[in-house]
Enzyme design. Structure first.
Site, PDB file in Angstrom:
ATOM      1  N   LYS A  26       6.941  52.631  23.009  1.00 53.24           N
ATOM      2  CA  LYS A  26       7.889  51.766  22.303  1.00 53.24           C
ATOM      3  C   LYS A  26       8.156  52.280  20.891  1.00 53.24           C
ATOM      4  CE  LYS A  26       6.223  47.904  20.275  1.00 53.24           C
ATOM      5  NZ  LYS A  26       6.527  47.785  18.840  1.00 53.24           N
ATOM      6  N   ASN A  27       7.081  52.589  20.169  1.00 51.15           N
ATOM      7  CA  ASN A  27       7.258  52.928  18.753  1.00 51.15           C
ATOM      8  C   ASN A  27       7.798  54.332  18.521  1.00 51.15           C
ATOM      9  OD1 ASN A  27       6.613  50.392  18.014  1.00 51.15           O
ATOM     10  ND2 ASN A  27       4.527  50.856  17.335  1.00 51.15           N
ATOM     11  N   ARG A  96      11.193  43.972  13.819  1.00 53.34           N
ATOM     12  CA  ARG A  96      10.737  44.637  12.594  1.00 53.34           C
ATOM     13  C   ARG A  96      11.325  46.052  12.503  1.00 53.34           C
ATOM     14  NH1 ARG A  96       8.416  44.468   7.379  1.00 53.34           N
ATOM     15  NH2 ARG A  96       7.848  46.612   6.986  1.00 53.34           N
ATOM     16  N   CYS A 120       6.793  40.903  14.673  1.00 60.50           N
ATOM     17  CA  CYS A 120       5.471  40.283  14.766  1.00 60.50           C
ATOM     18  C   CYS A 120       4.963  39.886  13.391  1.00 60.50           C
ATOM     19  CB  CYS A 120       4.461  41.249  15.383  1.00 60.50           C
ATOM     20  SG  CYS A 120       4.594  41.382  17.162  1.00 60.50           S
ATOM     21  N   ARG A 125       4.592  41.750   5.469  1.00 59.23           N
ATOM     22  CA  ARG A 125       5.136  43.068   5.820  1.00 59.23           C
ATOM     23  C   ARG A 125       6.364  43.338   4.957  1.00 59.23           C
ATOM     24  NH1 ARG A 125       5.320  43.761  12.250  1.00 59.23           N
ATOM     25  NH2 ARG A 125       5.058  45.965  11.754  1.00 59.23           N
ATOM     26  N   ASP A 317      -3.295  48.686  16.033  1.00 58.41           N
ATOM     27  CA  ASP A 317      -2.735  48.055  17.232  1.00 58.41           C
ATOM     28  C   ASP A 317      -3.747  47.981  18.379  1.00 58.41           C
ATOM     29  OD1 ASP A 317      -0.342  47.588  15.981  1.00 58.41           O
ATOM     30  OD2 ASP A 317       0.624  49.393  16.734  1.00 58.41           O
ATOM     31  N   ILE A 339      -5.310  47.874   7.570  1.00 54.32           N
ATOM     32  CA  ILE A 339      -3.850  48.056   7.463  1.00 54.32           C
ATOM     33  C   ILE A 339      -3.143  46.724   7.179  1.00 54.32           C
ATOM     34  CG2 ILE A 339      -1.784  49.028   8.574  1.00 54.32           C
ATOM     35  CD1 ILE A 339      -3.978  51.135   8.469  1.00 54.32           C
ATOM     36  N   ARG A 410       7.936  42.162  25.260  1.00 52.59           N
ATOM     37  CA  ARG A 410       8.556  42.938  24.170  1.00 52.59           C
ATOM     38  C   ARG A 410       8.017  44.357  24.135  1.00 52.59           C
ATOM     39  NH1 ARG A 410       7.689  40.808  18.572  1.00 52.59           N
ATOM     40  NH2 ARG A 410       8.368  42.936  18.284  1.00 52.59           N
TER      41      ARG A 410
HETATM   42  N1  EPU Z   1       3.970  48.084   3.617  1.00 52.19           N
HETATM   43  C1  EPU Z   1       4.371  47.693   2.358  1.00 52.19           C
HETATM   44  N2  EPU Z   1       5.634  47.937   1.951  1.00 52.19           N
HETATM   45  C2  EPU Z   1       6.528  48.552   2.748  1.00 52.19           C
HETATM   46  C3  EPU Z   1       6.135  48.969   4.044  1.00 52.19           C
HETATM   47  C4  EPU Z   1       4.834  48.723   4.454  1.00 52.19           C
HETATM   48  O1  EPU Z   1       3.597  47.111   1.614  1.00 52.19           O
HETATM   49  O2  EPU Z   1       7.672  48.728   2.311  1.00 52.19           O
HETATM   50  C5  EPU Z   1       2.575  47.848   4.051  1.00 52.19           C
HETATM   51  C6  EPU Z   1       2.453  46.929   5.228  1.00 52.19           C
HETATM   52  O3  EPU Z   1       2.489  45.587   4.847  1.00 52.19           O
HETATM   53  C7  EPU Z   1       1.101  47.335   5.791  1.00 52.19           C
HETATM   54  C8  EPU Z   1       1.039  48.815   5.493  1.00 52.19           C
HETATM   55  O4  EPU Z   1       2.049  49.067   4.540  1.00 52.19           O
HETATM   56  O5  EPU Z   1       0.066  46.694   5.120  1.00 52.19           O
HETATM   57  C9  EPU Z   1       1.261  49.732   6.652  1.00 52.19           C
HETATM   58  O6  EPU Z   1       2.357  49.303   7.428  1.00 52.19           O
HETATM   59  P1  EPU Z   1       3.393  50.302   8.082  1.00 52.19           P
HETATM   60  O7  EPU Z   1       4.613  50.326   7.223  1.00 52.19           O
HETATM   61  O8  EPU Z   1       2.737  51.582   8.423  1.00 52.19           O
HETATM   62  O9  EPU Z   1       3.684  49.508   9.408  1.00 52.19           O
HETATM   63  P2  EPU Z   1       5.063  49.501  10.141  1.00 52.19           P
HETATM   64  O10 EPU Z   1       5.690  50.821   9.957  1.00 52.19           O
HETATM   65  O11 EPU Z   1       5.811  48.267   9.800  1.00 52.19           O
HETATM   66  C10 EPU Z   1       4.247  50.468  12.428  1.00 52.19           C
HETATM   67  C11 EPU Z   1       4.280  50.012  13.843  1.00 52.19           C
HETATM   68  C12 EPU Z   1       3.276  48.876  14.027  1.00 52.19           C
HETATM   69  C13 EPU Z   1       1.891  49.360  13.633  1.00 52.19           C
HETATM   70  C14 EPU Z   1       1.919  49.902  12.196  1.00 52.19           C
HETATM   71  C15 EPU Z   1       0.620  50.514  11.743  1.00 52.19           C
HETATM   72  C16 EPU Z   1       6.565  50.387  14.504  1.00 52.19           C
HETATM   73  C17 EPU Z   1       7.868  49.790  14.868  1.00 52.19           C
HETATM   74  N3  EPU Z   1       5.614  49.524  14.182  1.00 52.19           N
HETATM   75  O12 EPU Z   1       4.610  49.345  11.647  1.00 52.19           O
HETATM   76  O13 EPU Z   1       3.282  48.548  15.399  1.00 52.19           O
HETATM   77  O14 EPU Z   1       0.969  48.307  13.709  1.00 52.19           O
HETATM   78  O15 EPU Z   1       2.949  50.927  12.094  1.00 52.19           O
HETATM   79  O16 EPU Z   1       0.260  51.554  12.571  1.00 52.19           O
HETATM   80  O17 EPU Z   1       6.388  51.591  14.535  1.00 52.19           O
HETATM   81  C18 EPU Z   1       3.481  47.078  17.251  1.00 52.19           C
HETATM   82  O18 EPU Z   1       3.930  48.036  17.888  1.00 52.19           O
HETATM   83  O19 EPU Z   1       3.192  45.977  17.793  1.00 52.19           O
HETATM   84  C19 EPU Z   1       3.263  47.219  15.819  1.00 52.19           C
HETATM   85  C20 EPU Z   1       3.054  46.180  15.037  1.00 52.19           C
END
Ligand code: EPU
Length: 432
Positions: A26-27, A96, A120, A125, A317, A339, A410
């Site tokens: 998915k990601n 997201r 989620c 976030r 995850d 995280i 999802r």
């Molecule tokens: N963060 C910030 N500011 C930002 C962006 C992120 O403070 O502008 C913080 C977040 O709050 C978090 C940390 O940075 O504490 C890391 O988050 P990251 O940005 O890496 O997460 P993401 O990119 O939103 C992706 C995956 C998630 C997975 C995380 C961590 C996708 C679509 N989602 O999220 O997957 O948990 O990386 O590996 O790629 C899922 O698939 O169910 C899922 C939640």
């Protein structure tokens, strides 16, 4: 009509047998789809998972002008002559990953309008890294009427040196794509190293982009100065889902007699394989499969503490899955979530099933095992915990219900058919 899963638990017996193939990630798929905005010709993908989040991303592209065809795990995106540079609010608020197309849209159209993304609930976030990254590339950001309006000053982005104060997966991907069409060189420092990022960079490079270092903390992107990417008839294959792989490994370790997780990439789940084998799980690791043969000894597995970390560390995850594993292991272990906060909402539910989990603080739990879990009525707090609940129900005694099937749909395609294929008694039914 809402749907739920009904699972008849194995009461701790290891009875599942057979082959359990893994779907496309998915990601990775969500980012590949967002990347089509950078292209001037149609792009085809195979091994595309038929899951809700992918349908939503397809709709998001359609609402900006693309034509999307999806049949039998093959998806084709035909870009419009001109993208509409505004993301559909209703769709973006459900996903997201809707933040990701903002980068390519800004690069391609010189502007983009979008709402705060949904998805989620995993604690806070924010999107500050995206917005400050766009500004570093020479765009202005304005927030008005609950929408972000981002505009490249003279219609094009300019390469920049961007340091991420902390590692962000979608932040890295979004800015990498924005920089792909910019003028000049961009350096992303403290970038995320997830396999999805490597796969995305390979797809972009195969189509005219110039990206070096994906999979390391420093990514260099030499922009095409506005020239769009061209797929030239290539078909891109979505890599296997490493989180699904990991979840199936935990299921196989706890409830499997002899299960082979196939069509996967074992090198992407090294941290979990290492933990499981240290806990005593017998694993046979091939090029594209992992065979799980139960435990080396008849006694329960050994408890091992775990700490989530950016790739290649232990993925957040799989954190709920690991907690379930630890409920079945001998001893006491901590799970440290580094995280996200707010990702232990499953602990109360597992305790109701008979687990012994103490939430020490929003980042740490203590799990004592082994404990026989018993049936419960559950409602999953997020997509990943959803599959974790199915696995908890599979090892519990009695019949459990997992209420919000939508949350699981999802991220996981026809999960009930695939798990039934290795002998789990699971079905989907409609509920009020
Ligand atoms: N963060 C910030 N500011 C930002 C962006 C992120 O403070 O502008 C913080 C977040 O709050 C978090 C940390 O940075 O504490 C890391 O988050 P990251 O940005 O890496 O997460 P993401 O990119 O939103 C992706 C995956 C998630 C997975 C995380 C961590 C996708 C679509 N989602 O999220 O997957 O948990 O990386 O590996 O790629 C899922 O698939 O169910 C899922 C939640």
């Amino acid at each position: 009509m809402r749907e739920r899963f009904v699972v008849e638990g194995l009461a701790g017996k290891r009875a599942l047998r057979g082959d359990l193939p893994v779907s496309g990630a998915k990601n990775a798929a969500l980012k590949f789809l967002a990347a089509t905005i950078l292209f001037d010709d149609e792009v085809t993908f195979d091994n595309m998972p038929a899951i809700e989040d992918i349908h939503r991303m397809g709709e998001l592209l359609e609402s900006s002008g693309a034509t999307v065809r999806f049949e039998d795990h093959t998806m084709t995106v035909v870009p419009p002559a001109q993208w509409k540079p505004a993301l559909d609010t209703a769709i973006a608020k459900r996903l997201r990953a809707s933040i990701v197309p903002t980068g390519p849209m800004l690069a391609d159209m010189g502007e983009v309008t979008f709402p705060f993304p949904g998805g989620c609930v995993l604690g806070e976030r924010p999107i500050d890294l995206f917005l400050s990254g766009f500004e570093a590339l020479g765009a202005s950001v304005e927030e008005r009427d609950e929408q972000f309006h981002v505009r490249a000053k003279d219609g094009v982005l300019h390469g920049a040196h961007i340091f991420f104060p902390f590692v962000s997966v979608t932040g890295t991907e979004t800015l990498m794509m924005a920089a792909a069409l910019a003028e000049g060189e961009t350096v992303l420092e403290n970038a995320a190293m997830e396999p999805e990022i490597v796969a995305l960079a390979q797809m972009l490079n195969a189509s005219g982009a110039n990206i070096e270092g994906a999979g390391t903390p420093v990514i260099r992107i030499n922009g095409t100065a506005g020239k769009p990417l061209h797929a030239n008839g290539q078909t891109f294959t979505i890599p296997p889902d490493r989180i699904e792989t990991g979840s199936f490994l935990v299921l196989a370790a706890l409830a499997g007699d002899d299960v082979t997780i196939s069509r996967c990439e074992p090198t992407h789940v090294r941290s979990l394989l290492d933990l499981l084998s240290r806990a005593g799980v017998l694993l046979e690791v091939g090029d594209s499969f992992v065979r799980v043969r139960g435990s080396a000894a008849p006694a329960p597995y050994t408890s091992i503490s775990v700490r989530t970390h950016e790739y290649p560390g232990f993925p957040t995850d799989l954190q709920a899955l690991m907690a379930i594993f630890l409920t079945q292991a001998e001893g006491e272990a901590t799970v440290l979530e580094t995280i996200f906060d707010g990702r232990f909402r499953y602990a109360d539910d597992l305790n109701r099933m008979g687990a012994d989990i103490t939430v020490m603080n929003p980042h740490r739990i203590l799990v004592r095992g082994p404990k026989q879990l018993s049936r419960a009525k559950l409602e999953s707090p997020d997509l990943r915990a959803g599959l974790a609940y199915i696995i908890a129900a599979a090892i519990a005694s009695g019949v459990s219900h997992i209420d919000n099937a939508y949350v699981i749909d999802r991220g996981y395609e026809k999960i009930e058919d695939r798990l039934a294929g290795i002998g789990l008694s699971i079905r989907r039914e409609q509920c009020e």
